[in-house]
Design an enzyme around this catalytic site. Structure first.
Site, PDB file in Angstrom:
ATOM      1  N   ASP A   1     -23.529   5.427  -1.862  1.00 35.30           N
ATOM      2  CA  ASP A   1     -22.164   5.887  -2.089  1.00 35.30           C
ATOM      3  C   ASP A   1     -21.153   4.785  -1.793  1.00 35.30           C
ATOM      4  OD1 ASP A   1     -20.015   7.477  -2.694  1.00 35.30           O
ATOM      5  OD2 ASP A   1     -20.131   8.706  -0.888  1.00 35.30           O
TER       6      ASP A   1
ATOM      7  N   GLY B   1     -12.631  13.178   3.223  1.00 36.53           N
ATOM      8  CA  GLY B   1     -13.479  12.622   2.173  1.00 36.53           C
ATOM      9  C   GLY B   1     -14.312  13.711   1.544  1.00 36.53           C
TER      10      GLY B   1
END
Ligand SMILES: *[C@@H]1O[C@H](CO)[C@@H](O)[C@H](O)[C@H]1NC(C)=O
Ligand SMILES: *[C@@H]1O[C@H](CO)[C@@H](O)[C@H](O)[C@H]1NC(C)=O
Ligand SMILES: *[C@@H]1O[C@H](CO)[C@@H](O)[C@H](O)[C@H]1NC(C)=O
Ligand SMILES: *[C@@H]1O[C@H](CO)[C@@H](O)[C@H](O)[C@H]1NC(C)=O
Ligand SMILES: *[C@@H]1O[C@H](CO)[C@@H](O)[C@H](O)[C@H]1NC(C)=O
Length: 953
Positions: A806, A687
């Site tokens: 996020d 990620g």
């Protein structure tokens, strides 16, 4: 045959998958009977009168009915016992020997003598049909087992259900061939086998199904050719064989099917020409043959019904002057002809299509000038004619098609100026005019194009200065002016493009210095100013472009040091070469001799600053780092505590040092061991903030370890509050929040330890077609609700509230039951590698609230926005992109239950929602979601309101 009848109310708005608008038999067949009298539609009447006949002439007499009933009951019970445990629990109402006695999904004739109707759709049933003895169920009229997990073959003895007129086995895992005996079901009116794993050929005997009206076998693995016997199925109204591996030619006999409204042959390997017999189809409304290997021309009379509204023929090798045949086809709504070899003079052949919403003609050989009758295209939203041989000017009348959202005329031979009238297109979001020969400046009446997101005029003959008007596009994401003849400076107004992500000014005659205002482009990811005459040093303010990943400044006259930021630190010589005096730490460049700042010429002053400010800070940093290294710690809970699992609390910072020397160290070592020092074979994902590993601990427990790219920074004054927050997070137990077991920090290495989620991330599921299909509407709705719950909990039940910052598909994980859990709560703020600043941007682009582009104020409303994007992504199956715009909001807010525009946007890999209730639910969810996406944070609802709203859906 009117389009309003329930059975034919099928609007094929998408080429990928036609969408059935509530085929009535899906609803309870029984409850429909009373409605019959009032039904106006002829077809419906025939349809039901047929089944009445079947009932009346039924051979099963009342004398044998009780024994029949118990035979039926025992057949069903036997099948139930062959299913898995969970399915059996679901069918717990199936007991006793009277299946007409309130058994779930079972209905009987009026006298409750025998089973006529079985509807077990969407119940999660697992098992096979092997032990379902169809012989014992001779009176079934409707059998609907769609949307389950039934596998293996469809047994041949299904042919025993001789009265069946509705059979739906779609969206299961059935494999093997289509059983031959299915063709004995001669009364069958609707047959749905779509979305299974059926293979082999379509049996030619299928031609025996003379009463069939709807035949959906799409999305299987069928091969061989389309049997010409299909031409015998004279009642056929809709046929969809798409998304298989069918080869060979389309049989001419299809032309005999005079009732045919819908043809779906797309996504196969069909070849040859389309038989001219298809000209006889006088009722055709939707014709889909895209993604095949077809050649020749489209039938010239294809539009003779006067109702043809949908043609998709993309990606074949068609030739001919198709637009001539379609010139009078004013019913058209969507037209896909791209990637073929069609030609013709578009000036002459272009008709008037008042209903047309979408026209895609790219990559053909159309020539001539664009016609000027655009004022009559009231509904046109997308016009794509790129990669053709169109010449002449862009007609000013194009500005009259005021619903246009996208225009793509790139790669043609257009000349002249860009007409001012395009400024009337207030909905316009994307304008592609690259690779033409347009001249003049960009004289668009730009002020009114407030929704423009992409402007690409690259590779033309545009000239002059970059006009001020350009800078009033507040929503511009991508600006490409490259390869033209623009002159002058890069204007300071470029700083106004708050949301710009890509800027390409390369290959022009721009000169002067680079404006420091570029530093304001906080979300810019790509900057190309190469091949100009720019000179002077690169302004230090460019350090502030925190999102910049790709830069190209080659072929200018720039000098001085490179800005100290990721894009430049990672740059190759290639993108820096051919300047006059750049220096820095890149091979090919000279190192900068003095740490002077190009824009500061006062050396004395600089030196003083270094001595009095930088030096003490550096020394202090060193000392802190020393202290940090010495007491390098690991906040982890032990695996060896009494409950013998990785769980419980992180120890509060006061206890850090004790922990480090005991349990923390142990966990640290366990993890290193389990992942074999973070060996790639344990890697399950990467990620933005770290690499993710799966680790099986000695205890047998499986955990997820997220190794952070950046080491937690001991100098960070907020580390303490971060640790506090991590501690709070480890204490949270919420069904929809991933359990965070702990956080380890070491001088070279930091990682988070999480609960392992079997299904992985939402991102992965939505990307994989197979997984996305298994992720059906019910599951999607639940996931949206789950995420809302999690956010609501963190925002409103935690003190202080925790903002995620996020939310994106990467951070939503699913377990085997598709229960969603939000991960990485509150961690985004420390994990942004480039920020020493507590509040600098930490989210994922495409999900971040617009206000984050100009304020760094973080609050719950940022999450609300990201949630909105996420929910739409779940519904659409892909990121809604920049259509999170007025036009989308308009589409959704204006959506009624059967409104096509929204339904059209739904994930095309799934069938349309199975029933009315579900369709309604999706519309409600979309509406709630849209309210999360308003620009002003104050006007967004709270997660509490959202969550409540969703619960009431
Ligand atoms: C179908 O049409 C073809 C001509 O295209 C004809 O020869 C044939 O007999 C027709 N078949 C049926 C079953 O009507
Ligand atoms: C296309 O048709 C128009 C109108 O008939 C004509 O003026 C033009 O010359 C044609 N263009 C080409 C390239 O044939
Ligand atoms: C484009 O059209 C012109 C006539 O307008 C013709 O001479 C030329 O061959 C065409 N080019 C292509 C690639 O079809
Ligand atoms: C480009 O535009 C200029 C006028 O701005 C014109 O003189 C020139 O001929 C054009 N070049 C081409 C290749 O069309
Ligand atoms: C920047 O633009 C030049 C000229 O258009 C092109 O050759 C180069 O590949 C571009 N650089 C990047 C990084 O895309």
């Amino acid at each position: 045959m009117s389009l309003n009848s329930p059975i034919s109310a099928t609007l094929h708005m998408s080429p990928a998958k036609q969408i059935v608008l509530n085929p009535q038999p899906k609803a309870s067949m029984v409850s429909l009977f009373p409605m019959l009298v009032s039904m106006k539609c002829v077809l419906t009447w025939l349809f039901f009168s047929m089944c009445f006949c079947a009932l009346i002439t039924s051979p099963s007499s009342s004398s044998t009915s009780s024994s029949l009933q118990s035979r039926e009951a025992s057949a069903l019970l036997k099948w139930k016992s062959s299913l898995d445990n969970q399915s059996q629990t679901l069918l717990s109402s199936w007991s006793g020997n009277n299946s007409c006695n309130n058994w779930l999904g079972i209905a009987c004739d009026e006298d409750s003598k025998y089973v006529t109707y079985v509807n077990l759709t969407n119940m999660g049933l697992k098992g096979t049909l092997k032990s379902l003895n169809f012989t014992s169920l001779p009176n079934i009229l409707t059998l609907d087992l769609s949307y389950n997990f039934l596998n293996r073959n469809i047994p041949n003895h299904i042919g025993m259900l001789s009265k069946l007129f509705y059979l739906d086995l779609s969206n299961n895992l059935f494999s093997g061939k289509i059983p031959y005996d299915i063709t004995q079901l001669t009364l069958l009116s609707q047959l749905y086998l779509k979305h299974n794993k059926l293979s082999g050929e379509i049996p030619p005997t299928i031609g025996k199904l003379l009463n069939i009206e709807i035949l959906y076998i799409y999305a299987n693995n069928l091969c061989g050719s389309i049997p010409s016997e299909i031409g015998m199925m004279s009642s056929l109204i809709e046929i969809d064989l798409s998304e298989n591996s069918l080869s060979g030619k389309i049989p001419p006999s299809i032309g005999n099917l005079s009732n045919l409204i819908y043809i779906g042959f797309h996504r196969n390997h069909l070849c040859g020409t389309i038989p001219t017999e298809l000209n006889m189809l006088s009722n055709l409304q939707s014709f889909n043959v895209y993604d095949n290997n077809l050649i020749g021309e489209l039938p010239h009379n294809i539009c003779q019904s006067g109702n043809l509204y949908y043609i998709s023929a993309s990606n074949n090798n068609f030739t001919g002057q198709v637009l001539k045949s379609l010139k009078n086809c004013s019913s058209l709504i969507r037209l896909w002809l791209d990637h073929n070899h069609f030609d013709g003079n578009i000036t002459d052949d272009f008709g008037v299509y008042p209903n047309l919403e979408f026209m895609e003609l790219a990559d053909n050989n159309f020539y001539g000038h664009l016609p000027s009758n655009w004022g009559k295209f009231h509904n046109l939203e997308q016009l794509k004619i790129s990669k053709n041989n169109i010449s002449g000017c862009i007609p000013p009348e194009l500005g009259e098609a005021t619903n246009l959202y996208l225009i793509d005329l790139s790669s043609n031979h257009l000349t002249g100026k860009i007409p001012k009238e395009l400024g009337n297109l207030t909905m316009l979001g994307r304008l592609f005019l690259s690779n033409n020969n347009l001249s003049g400046n960009i004289h668009v009446q730009i002020t009114s194009l407030k929704d423009l997101k992409i402007l690409d005029v690259a590779s033309n003959n545009l000239s002059g200065f970059i006009t001020k008007e350009l800078f009033i596009f507040p929503k511009l994401l991508n600006l490409n002016l490259s390869h033209n003849k623009f002159r002058g400076n890069i204007p300071v107004e470029f700083g106004n493009f708050k949301v710009l992500q890509t800027l390409d000014l390369s290959g022009n005659f721009l000169d002067g210095t680079i404006t420091p205002m570029l530093g304001k482009l906080k979300v810019l990811e790509t900057l190309n100013i190469s091949h100009n005459n720019l000179s002077g040093p690169i302004p230090t303010s460019l350090d502030q472009m925190i999102s910049l990943s790709f830069v190209d400044i080659s072929f200018n006259q720039l000098n001085g040091p490179l800005p100290n930021m990721r894009a430049f630190n990672n740059a190759t010589f290639e993108v820096l070469r051919n300047n006059t005096g750049l220096c820095g730490n890149v091979s090919g460049l000279n190192p900068c001799t003095k740490p002077t700042n190009g824009s500061h010429n006062n050396n004395n002053k600089t030196k003083k600053v270094i001595f009095f400010i930088v030096l003490p800070i550096a020394l202090g940093t060193l000392m802190l780092a020393f202290i940090y290294l010495k007491f390098s710690y690991c906040f982890c809970h032990s695996t060896t505590t009494r409950d013998n699992q990785v769980g419980g609390n992180i120890i509060a910072p006061t206890n850090v040092f004790t922990i480090w020397s005991f349990d923390g160290k142990m966990v640290y070592e366990n993890i290193i061991e389990a992942t074999e020092e973070f060996d790639d074979k344990h890697l399950i994902g990467v990620g933005a903030h770290g690499s993710v590993y799966k680790a099986k601990l000695q205890t047998g427990q499986v955990v997820v370890v997220k190794k952070l790219h950046s080491v937690a920074d001991a100098e960070n004054p907020n580390l303490k509050s971060f640790i506090n927050e991590i501690q709070a997070l480890t204490e949270i137990r919420h069904r929809n929040i991933v359990k965070l077991y702990g956080f380890c920090s070491h001088s070279q290495l930091s990682f988070l330890v999480y609960e392992f989620m079997e299904k992985g991330s939402l991102e992965k599921i939505l990307k994989d077609d197979e997984e996305a299909i298994a992720f059906d509407w019910n599951k999607r709705v639940n996931v949206i609700k789950d995420v809302a719950n999690a956010l609501c909990y963190m925002h409103h039940d935690c003190s202080p509230p925790i903002v995620h910052r996020d939310i994106s598909t990467k951070n939503i994980l699913l377990d085997l039951e598709y229960v969603a859990r939000v991960s990485d709560f509150g961690t985004a703020k420390l994990l942004n590698p480039n920020s020493s600043n507590w509040t600098s941007f930490a989210g994922t682009f495409g999900y971040a609230a617009p206000e984050l582009a100009y304020t760094m104020e973080v609050n719950e409303k940022n999450d609300v926005y990201s949630f909105g994007v996420l929910a739409l992504e779940i519904l659409f199956g892909k990121h809604p992109g920049d259509i999170v715009s007025n036009s989308l909001q308009w589409i959704i807010m204006g959506s009624t239950l059967d409104s096509m525009p929204l339904m059209n946007k739904l994930d095309q890999r799934l069938s349309r929602p199975v029933n009315h209730r579900q369709a309604k639910e999706l519309v409600c969810i979309a509406k709630t979601t849209i309210s999360c996406l308003v620009d002003s944070p104050q006007s967004r609802p709270t997660m509490e309101q959202v969550s409540r709203e969703l619960l009431s859906v």
